[in-house]
Design a protein around this motif. Structure first.
Motif, mmCIF file in Angstrom:
data_model
loop_
_atom_site.group_PDB
_atom_site.id
_atom_site.type_symbol
_atom_site.label_atom_id
_atom_site.label_comp_id
_atom_site.label_asym_id
_atom_site.label_seq_id
_atom_site.Cartn_x
_atom_site.Cartn_y
_atom_site.Cartn_z
ATOM 1 N N PRO A 70 0.817 -1.239 0.000
ATOM 2 C CA PRO A 70 0.000 0.000 0.000
ATOM 3 C C PRO A 70 0.842 1.277 0.000
ATOM 4 O O PRO A 70 0.810 2.081 0.935
ATOM 5 N N PHE A 71 1.597 1.485 -1.060
ATOM 6 C CA PHE A 71 2.389 2.703 -1.174
ATOM 7 C C PHE A 71 1.501 3.918 -1.368
ATOM 8 O O PHE A 71 0.421 3.832 -1.969
ATOM 9 N N GLN A 72 1.986 5.047 -0.888
ATOM 10 C CA GLN A 72 1.363 6.330 -1.155
ATOM 11 C C GLN A 72 2.333 7.183 -1.965
ATOM 12 O O GLN A 72 3.555 6.980 -1.901
ATOM 13 N N LYS A 73 1.815 8.112 -2.719
ATOM 14 C CA LYS A 73 2.659 8.987 -3.524
ATOM 15 C C LYS A 73 3.698 9.665 -2.637
ATOM 16 O O LYS A 73 3.372 10.220 -1.588
ATOM 17 N N GLY A 74 4.962 9.598 -3.061
ATOM 18 C CA GLY A 74 6.033 10.225 -2.297
ATOM 19 C C GLY A 74 6.759 9.285 -1.356
ATOM 20 O O GLY A 74 7.791 9.656 -0.785
ATOM 21 N N ASP A 75 6.230 8.063 -1.170
ATOM 22 C CA ASP A 75 6.914 7.077 -0.333
ATOM 23 C C ASP A 75 8.231 6.651 -0.975
ATOM 24 O O ASP A 75 8.453 6.838 -2.178
ATOM 25 N N GLY A 76 9.085 6.033 -0.165
ATOM 26 C CA GLY A 76 10.359 5.568 -0.667
ATOM 27 C C GLY A 76 10.517 4.058 -0.560
ATOM 28 O O GLY A 76 9.909 3.413 0.301
ATOM 29 N N ILE A 77 11.331 3.481 -1.465
ATOM 30 C CA ILE A 77 11.731 2.070 -1.417
ATOM 31 C C ILE A 77 13.251 2.037 -1.328
ATOM 32 O O ILE A 77 13.933 2.768 -2.050
ATOM 33 N N PHE A 78 13.753 1.157 -0.469
ATOM 34 C CA PHE A 78 15.198 1.071 -0.283
ATOM 35 C C PHE A 78 15.710 -0.297 -0.696
ATOM 36 O O PHE A 78 15.076 -1.318 -0.443
ATOM 37 N N HIS A 79 16.882 -0.313 -1.338
ATOM 38 C CA HIS A 79 17.555 -1.580 -1.635
ATOM 39 C C HIS A 79 19.054 -1.352 -1.665
ATOM 40 O O HIS A 79 19.541 -0.213 -1.786
ATOM 41 N N LEU A 80 19.816 -2.427 -1.548
ATOM 42 C CA LEU A 80 21.263 -2.369 -1.690
ATOM 43 C C LEU A 80 21.634 -2.626 -3.145
ATOM 44 O O LEU A 80 20.866 -3.255 -3.889
ATOM 45 N N ASP A 81 22.813 -2.199 -3.552
ATOM 46 C CA ASP A 81 23.200 -2.364 -4.963
ATOM 47 C C ASP A 81 23.461 -3.820 -5.335
ATOM 48 O O ASP A 81 23.565 -4.151 -6.515
ATOM 49 N N VAL A 82 23.548 -4.718 -4.325
ATOM 50 C CA VAL A 82 23.767 -6.142 -4.600
ATOM 51 C C VAL A 82 22.455 -6.893 -4.782
ATOM 52 O O VAL A 82 22.448 -8.122 -4.919
ATOM 53 N N ALA A 83 21.335 -6.181 -4.804
ATOM 54 C CA ALA A 83 20.036 -6.824 -5.012
ATOM 55 C C ALA A 83 19.986 -7.464 -6.396
ATOM 56 O O ALA A 83 20.709 -7.060 -7.320
ATOM 57 N N TYR A 84 19.123 -8.452 -6.547
ATOM 58 C CA TYR A 84 18.993 -9.158 -7.818
ATOM 59 C C TYR A 84 18.536 -8.180 -8.905
ATOM 60 O O TYR A 84 17.577 -7.417 -8.696
ATOM 61 N N PRO A 85 19.190 -8.139 -10.061
ATOM 62 C CA PRO A 85 18.869 -7.140 -11.090
ATOM 63 C C PRO A 85 17.400 -7.095 -11.491
ATOM 64 O O PRO A 85 16.845 -6.008 -11.700
ATOM 65 N N ALA A 86 16.758 -8.259 -11.613
ATOM 66 C CA ALA A 86 15.347 -8.261 -12.002
ATOM 67 C C ALA A 86 14.483 -7.589 -10.935
ATOM 68 O O ALA A 86 13.487 -6.923 -11.251
ATOM 69 N N VAL A 87 14.853 -7.753 -9.668
ATOM 70 C CA VAL A 87 14.094 -7.121 -8.583
ATOM 71 C C VAL A 87 14.308 -5.608 -8.605
ATOM 72 O O VAL A 87 13.373 -4.833 -8.371
ATOM 73 N N ILE A 88 15.519 -5.171 -8.897
ATOM 74 C CA ILE A 88 15.770 -3.733 -9.019
ATOM 75 C C ILE A 88 14.921 -3.132 -10.139
ATOM 76 O O ILE A 88 14.352 -2.035 -10.002
ATOM 77 N N LYS A 89 14.797 -3.857 -11.244
ATOM 78 C CA LYS A 89 13.932 -3.393 -12.335
ATOM 79 C C LYS A 89 12.479 -3.296 -11.876
ATOM 80 O O LYS A 89 11.767 -2.345 -12.221
ATOM 81 N N GLN A 90 12.030 -4.271 -11.100
ATOM 82 C CA GLN A 90 10.668 -4.229 -10.570
ATOM 83 C C GLN A 90 10.469 -3.007 -9.688
ATOM 84 O O GLN A 90 9.442 -2.312 -9.782
#
Length: 241
Positions: free
Chosen positions: A138-158
């Motif tokens: 349930p994201f709202q406009k302006g929310d943030g998502i965090f990940h590390l640069d070692v995350a799986y490339p397909a997930v980063i694309k998602q």
């Protein structure tokens, strides 16, 4: 008292929930139509394991098992048996047997991962699973998502796609190698969340794909929850390791 029916059709969807909710002493797993492989002997990791359980060309040393892993011989054999079974009587297999068998798998899997069977859902693959979570969060406009640069490339694309669709901000931090202490990653994430208060969801691999690092997910979850951030763990390589 809930009694287990002999057959359940695809229109009997409430029975799935009932069967998943039954205590162990009142549930009986359905009989399988054929014998499946069992693993009673421990095989040491290495050449013997490859020759015994995999089809991989013996002249190759296959390192990229995470991205394009070979299937176990026993799994391939069992999958073929299921295909043959379905084709002998499709109506029976799909309209009578399928849902009770799915329940049985979920109940067995729940014990392996120490989870409530009602909290488990079978999906085609890990990327499909992360898509389901990201698209339903349930994201709202302006929310943030965090990940590390070692995350799986397909997930980063998602993540980037969801961010574009819902006007979210993506935050990422680089993991420096060589990595000697798990506390370094925890500190990295803790500082990032303090710098990025709009983050509502953090996404981590349990075991990273290309770098094969086991992340301290328990500590990362505690750090995120302390900051009021939900966590999605991509555990594609974790089970059995």
């Amino acid at each position: 008292m809930i009694t287990q029916r002999r057959y359940q059709t695809t229109f009997d969807s409430t029975t799935v929930q009932e069967l998943l909710s039954l205590p162990d002493e009142k549930y009986t797993h359905p009989n399988l139509p054929f014998e499946v492989a069992t693993f009673t002997k421990k095989v040491p990791f290495g050449r013997e394991m490859k020759q015994t359980h995999f089809f991989i060309d013996p002249t190759w040393t296959f390192l990229n098992h995470g991205a394009f892993g070979g299937v176990l011989r026993e799994v391939m054999d069992t999958a073929q048996k299921w295909q043959n079974y379905v084709e002998t009587q499709p109506l029976r297999a799909l309209d009578r047997d399928l849902l009770p068998l799915i329940v049985s798998v979920i109940r067995k899997l729940s014990k392996f991962v120490h989870a409530d069977p009602l909290d488990l859902v079978l999906v085609p693959n890990a990327t499909n699973a992360t898509t389901c979570v990201l698209k339903s969060f349930p994201f709202q406009k302006g929310d943030g998502i965090f990940h590390l640069d070692v995350a799986y490339p397909a997930v980063i694309k998602q993540i980037n796609e969801i961010a574009a669709q819902k006007s979210l901000t993506v935050y990422s931090r680089k993991v420096e190698f060589p990595l000697f202490y798990s506390e370094d990653i925890i500190t990295l994430v803790d500082n990032a969340l303090k710098e990025c208060p709009s983050v509502r969801l953090a996404v981590f691999d349990h075991i990273t794909s290309s770098t094969a690092v086991t992340l301290p997910v328990k500590e990362l979850i505690r750090t995120c929850h302390k900051a009021g951030v939900k966590v999605l763990i991509d555990g594609a390589h974790a089970l059995g390791n």
